[in-house]
Design a protein around this motif. Structure first.
Motif, PDB file in Angstrom:
ATOM      1  N   ASN A  11       0.838  -1.206   0.000  1.00 22.43           N
ATOM      2  CA  ASN A  11       0.000   0.000   0.000  1.00 22.43           C
ATOM      3  C   ASN A  11       0.873   1.257   0.000  1.00 22.43           C
ATOM      4  O   ASN A  11       0.659   2.194   0.762  1.00 22.43           O
ATOM      5  CB  ASN A  11      -0.933  -0.008   1.224  1.00 22.43           C
ATOM      6  CG  ASN A  11      -2.064   0.992   1.086  1.00 22.43           C
ATOM      7  OD1 ASN A  11      -2.463   1.346  -0.019  1.00 22.43           O
ATOM      8  ND2 ASN A  11      -2.582   1.466   2.207  1.00 22.43           N
ATOM      9  N   VAL A  32      -5.514  -1.119  -9.475  1.00 21.57           N
ATOM     10  CA  VAL A  32      -5.379  -0.398  -8.200  1.00 21.57           C
ATOM     11  C   VAL A  32      -6.746  -0.055  -7.631  1.00 21.57           C
ATOM     12  O   VAL A  32      -7.017  -0.256  -6.429  1.00 21.57           O
ATOM     13  CB  VAL A  32      -4.539   0.874  -8.397  1.00 21.57           C
ATOM     14  CG1 VAL A  32      -4.584   1.743  -7.140  1.00 21.57           C
ATOM     15  CG2 VAL A  32      -3.100   0.517  -8.732  1.00 21.57           C
ATOM     16  N   LEU A  33      -7.647   0.444  -8.465  1.00 21.45           N
ATOM     17  CA  LEU A  33      -8.977   0.836  -7.988  1.00 21.45           C
ATOM     18  C   LEU A  33      -9.762  -0.373  -7.478  1.00 21.45           C
ATOM     19  O   LEU A  33     -10.379  -0.326  -6.408  1.00 21.45           O
ATOM     20  CB  LEU A  33      -9.743   1.533  -9.112  1.00 21.45           C
ATOM     21  CG  LEU A  33      -9.168   2.878  -9.578  1.00 21.45           C
ATOM     22  CD1 LEU A  33      -9.945   3.407 -10.771  1.00 21.45           C
ATOM     23  CD2 LEU A  33      -9.163   3.886  -8.442  1.00 21.45           C
ATOM     24  N   ASN A  67      -8.057  -1.870  -4.131  1.00 23.13           N
ATOM     25  CA  ASN A  67      -8.332  -1.069  -2.929  1.00 23.13           C
ATOM     26  C   ASN A  67      -9.810  -1.119  -2.557  1.00 23.13           C
ATOM     27  O   ASN A  67     -10.162  -1.105  -1.367  1.00 23.13           O
ATOM     28  CB  ASN A  67      -7.892   0.374  -3.152  1.00 23.13           C
ATOM     29  CG  ASN A  67      -6.387   0.517  -3.153  1.00 23.13           C
ATOM     30  OD1 ASN A  67      -5.664  -0.269  -2.538  1.00 23.13           O
ATOM     31  ND2 ASN A  67      -5.881   1.518  -3.849  1.00 23.13           N
ATOM     32  N   PHE A  79     -10.875   5.761  -0.504  1.00 16.18           N
ATOM     33  CA  PHE A  79     -10.515   6.205  -1.856  1.00 16.18           C
ATOM     34  C   PHE A  79      -9.590   7.417  -1.818  1.00 16.18           C
ATOM     35  O   PHE A  79      -8.557   7.450  -2.493  1.00 16.18           O
ATOM     36  CB  PHE A  79     -11.788   6.534  -2.638  1.00 16.18           C
ATOM     37  CG  PHE A  79     -11.519   7.077  -4.013  1.00 16.18           C
ATOM     38  CD1 PHE A  79     -11.193   6.218  -5.056  1.00 16.18           C
ATOM     39  CD2 PHE A  79     -11.586   8.442  -4.255  1.00 16.18           C
ATOM     40  CE1 PHE A  79     -10.933   6.721  -6.333  1.00 16.18           C
ATOM     41  CE2 PHE A  79     -11.330   8.944  -5.521  1.00 16.18           C
ATOM     42  CZ  PHE A  79     -11.004   8.084  -6.549  1.00 16.18           C
ATOM     43  N   ASN A  92      -6.070   6.384  -0.188  1.00 16.28           N
ATOM     44  CA  ASN A  92      -5.258   5.342  -0.813  1.00 16.28           C
ATOM     45  C   ASN A  92      -5.312   5.378  -2.341  1.00 16.28           C
ATOM     46  O   ASN A  92      -4.296   5.590  -3.002  1.00 16.28           O
ATOM     47  CB  ASN A  92      -5.705   3.964  -0.313  1.00 16.28           C
ATOM     48  CG  ASN A  92      -5.473   3.780   1.172  1.00 16.28           C
ATOM     49  OD1 ASN A  92      -6.403   3.903   1.969  1.00 16.28           O
ATOM     50  ND2 ASN A  92      -4.254   3.494   1.569  1.00 16.28           N
ATOM     51  N   SER A  93      -6.486   5.133  -2.896  1.00 16.93           N
ATOM     52  CA  SER A  93      -6.595   4.966  -4.345  1.00 16.93           C
ATOM     53  C   SER A  93      -6.192   6.222  -5.107  1.00 16.93           C
ATOM     54  O   SER A  93      -5.416   6.157  -6.073  1.00 16.93           O
ATOM     55  CB  SER A  93      -8.029   4.564  -4.717  1.00 16.93           C
ATOM     56  OG  SER A  93      -8.367   3.327  -4.135  1.00 16.93           O
ATOM     57  N   GLN A 109      -2.384   6.979  -5.033  1.00 11.70           N
ATOM     58  CA  GLN A 109      -1.628   5.942  -5.736  1.00 11.70           C
ATOM     59  C   GLN A 109      -1.799   6.062  -7.243  1.00 11.70           C
ATOM     60  O   GLN A 109      -0.827   5.946  -7.999  1.00 11.70           O
ATOM     61  CB  GLN A 109      -2.071   4.573  -5.235  1.00 11.70           C
ATOM     62  CG  GLN A 109      -1.658   4.287  -3.797  1.00 11.70           C
ATOM     63  CD  GLN A 109      -2.299   3.044  -3.232  1.00 11.70           C
ATOM     64  OE1 GLN A 109      -3.024   2.335  -3.918  1.00 11.70           O
ATOM     65  NE2 GLN A 109      -2.041   2.762  -1.958  1.00 11.70           N
ATOM     66  N   VAL A 110      -3.021   6.297  -7.698  1.00 15.21           N
ATOM     67  CA  VAL A 110      -3.260   6.469  -9.135  1.00 15.21           C
ATOM     68  C   VAL A 110      -2.548   7.720  -9.635  1.00 15.21           C
ATOM     69  O   VAL A 110      -1.935   7.725 -10.720  1.00 15.21           O
ATOM     70  CB  VAL A 110      -4.764   6.527  -9.429  1.00 15.21           C
ATOM     71  CG1 VAL A 110      -5.015   6.952 -10.865  1.00 15.21           C
ATOM     72  CG2 VAL A 110      -5.406   5.168  -9.156  1.00 15.21           C
TER      73      VAL A 110
END
Length: 339
Positions: free
Chosen positions: A243, A276-277, A280, A287, A290-291, A294-295
C-alpha cells in the motif's frame, strides 16, 4: 514490617557489588534472617523500609535494579541482533542467487553469440535503430528521436557506441545484458508470488528459452522491453501489497521507460489503474487516502518520461498519437487489402 526482622545483611551488600553475571544474588546470603533483596514485597513496602535504613542500602538496591535492567536489555538486544543477522543473511543469499542467475544467463548468451557470430546480421529495422544510436553517440542528442522508432534502445546503443567503434557489437551487448537481466527478474517475480523451487524452474527456462536466445543474435529491443515489463510486474505487486504511494510512483516511471522502448506499453498504465482501484475497493481502503494518491503517483511517474516524447510526436505528425507506427501500419494494411 520492621518487626519481622527483614533487613539488608552485610553479606548481601558485599555480594551485590561483586555479583557475577551468571549467578543469582540469593546464593550469597548466609545469614539466617531474611534479606529484603530476597523477599517479594510491593514497592510501597520497600520505600517504607528504606526510610529507616542507611543510605547505602538504598544505593545497593538501586544498583541491583540497574544491573537487572542492563541484563534484560542485553538479552533483548541479543535476540534482536540474532533476528537481524538471520534476515541479513537471507537477503545476502537471495542477492547472491540473483547475481549467479544473471551470470548463468550472460555466460550462456555469450557462448551462443561466439558460436553463431556469423549469423549476427541486423535487419533493416535494427540498422535504423543502430544509426539512431550512433547519432546519439556523436553528440546529436535530438537526432536520436524518431516518430517510428522509440528512443530507449537507440540511446543504450549510443552509450556503448561512444566506447566501441562497431555498428553491431554495441547492439549485441545491449541485447545480451538485457536478456541476462530477464533471467534474474524472472526468478524474482516467481519467487515473490510462489517460492524458491518454482522460481529456480522459471529462471532455468528463461536461461534456455529459444526465442530469448535468438533475440540476442537477431538484435532488437525485445529483451530491453522485457526487462521493463518484468520490473513493472515486480514493483507493481509490491506496491499493491505494501500500500505504498512511492512504489506506485516507481511503477509509473518503469512503465514510462517501457513505453519509450516499445509504444505498445501504453496499455499497461490503463490496465494497472483499474487494478489499483479494484484492489483497494476489494480491501475497503479509503478512496481519498489510498486509491487517489496511488493512481496520481502512477500517472505522474509514467508521464514524466512519456510526455516529452508524446509532445514530440504531436509536433512532428500534427496530431496526438502514441507512435508514428500507427499511421504507417494502418496505411500499409489498407494497401495490402486493396485489390
Amino acid at each position: 514490617i520492621l518487626a519481622t526482622g527483614i533487613e539488608l545483611c552485610d553479606r548481601c551488600i558485599f555480594a551485590h557489588y561483586r555479583l557475577p553475571k551468571s549467578q543469582d544474588p540469593s546464593i550469597f546470603c548466609r545469614e539466617e534472617r531474611h534479606c529484603i533483596c530476597h523477599a517479594d514485597f510491593p514497592m510501597a513496602a520497600h520505600v517504607f523500609l528504606l526510610q529507616r535504613h542507611d543510605i547505602r542500602h538504598l544505593l545497593v538496591l538501586v544498583r541491583v535494579a540497574q544491573i537487572t535492567r542492563i541484563r534484560e536489555k542485553r538479552g533483548r538486544r541479543k535476540v534482536l541482533n540474532r533476528g537481524r543477522i538471520g534476515v541479513d543473511s537471507a537477503v545476502m543469499n537471495e542477492r547472491k542467487t540473483i547475481f549467479l542467475l544473471f551470470l548463468a544467463g550472460l555466460g550462456f548468451r555469450l557462448l551462443h553469440c561466439v558460436l553463431f557470430a556469423n549469423e549476427i546480421i541486423p535487419g533493416s529495422d535494427q540498422m535504423q535503430e543502430i544509426m539512431l544510436g550512433r547519432k546519439f553517440a556523436s553528440g546529436d542528442f535530438y537526432g536520436v528521436l524518431d516518430t517510428y522508432w522509440a528512443p530507449v534502445y537507440p540511446i543504450l546503443i549510443g552509450l556503448l557506441s561512444a566506447f566501441i567503434d562497431s555498428p553491431v557489437v554495441p547492439a549485441a551487448i545491449v541485447s545480451m545484458v538485457a536478456g541476462s537481466l530477464v533471467v534474474s527478474l524472472t526468478y524474482v517475480l516467481v519467487r515473490q508470488s510462489y517460492g524458491r523451487p518454482e522460481a529456480f524452474v522459471a529462471a532455468a527456462l528463461a536461461v534456455f528459452f529459444p526465442h530469448m536466445i535468438n533475440s540476442v543474435v537477431m538484435i532488437g529491443s525485445e529483451n530491453v522491453y522485457m526487462v521493463f515489463v518484468l520490473g513493472f510486474l515486480i514493483v507493481a505487486w509490491k506496491a499493491l501489497r505494501d500500500n505504498s504511494t512511492v512504489l506506485h510512483l516507481l511503477t509509473g516511471l518503469i512503465l514510462g521507460l517501457a513505453y519509450l522502448t516499445r509504444p505498445e506499453a501504453i496499455g499497461y498504465p490503463i490496465y494497472f489503474v483499474l487494478v489499483v482501484l479494484v484492489y483497494n475497493f476489494w480491501l475497503k481502503r479509503p478512496f481519498l487516502r489510498n486509491s487517489l494518491p496511488q493512481v496520481a503517483a502512477l500517472l505522474l511517474g509514467f508521464f514524466l518520461f512519456a510526455a516529452p516524447y508524446i509532445f514530440y510526436l504531436r509536433g512532428e505528425t500534427g496530431k496526438w498519437t502514441i507512435s508514428g507506427k500507427t499511421e504507417i501500419n494502418a496505411l500499409m494494411a489498407k494497401v495490402g487489402d486493396s485489390p
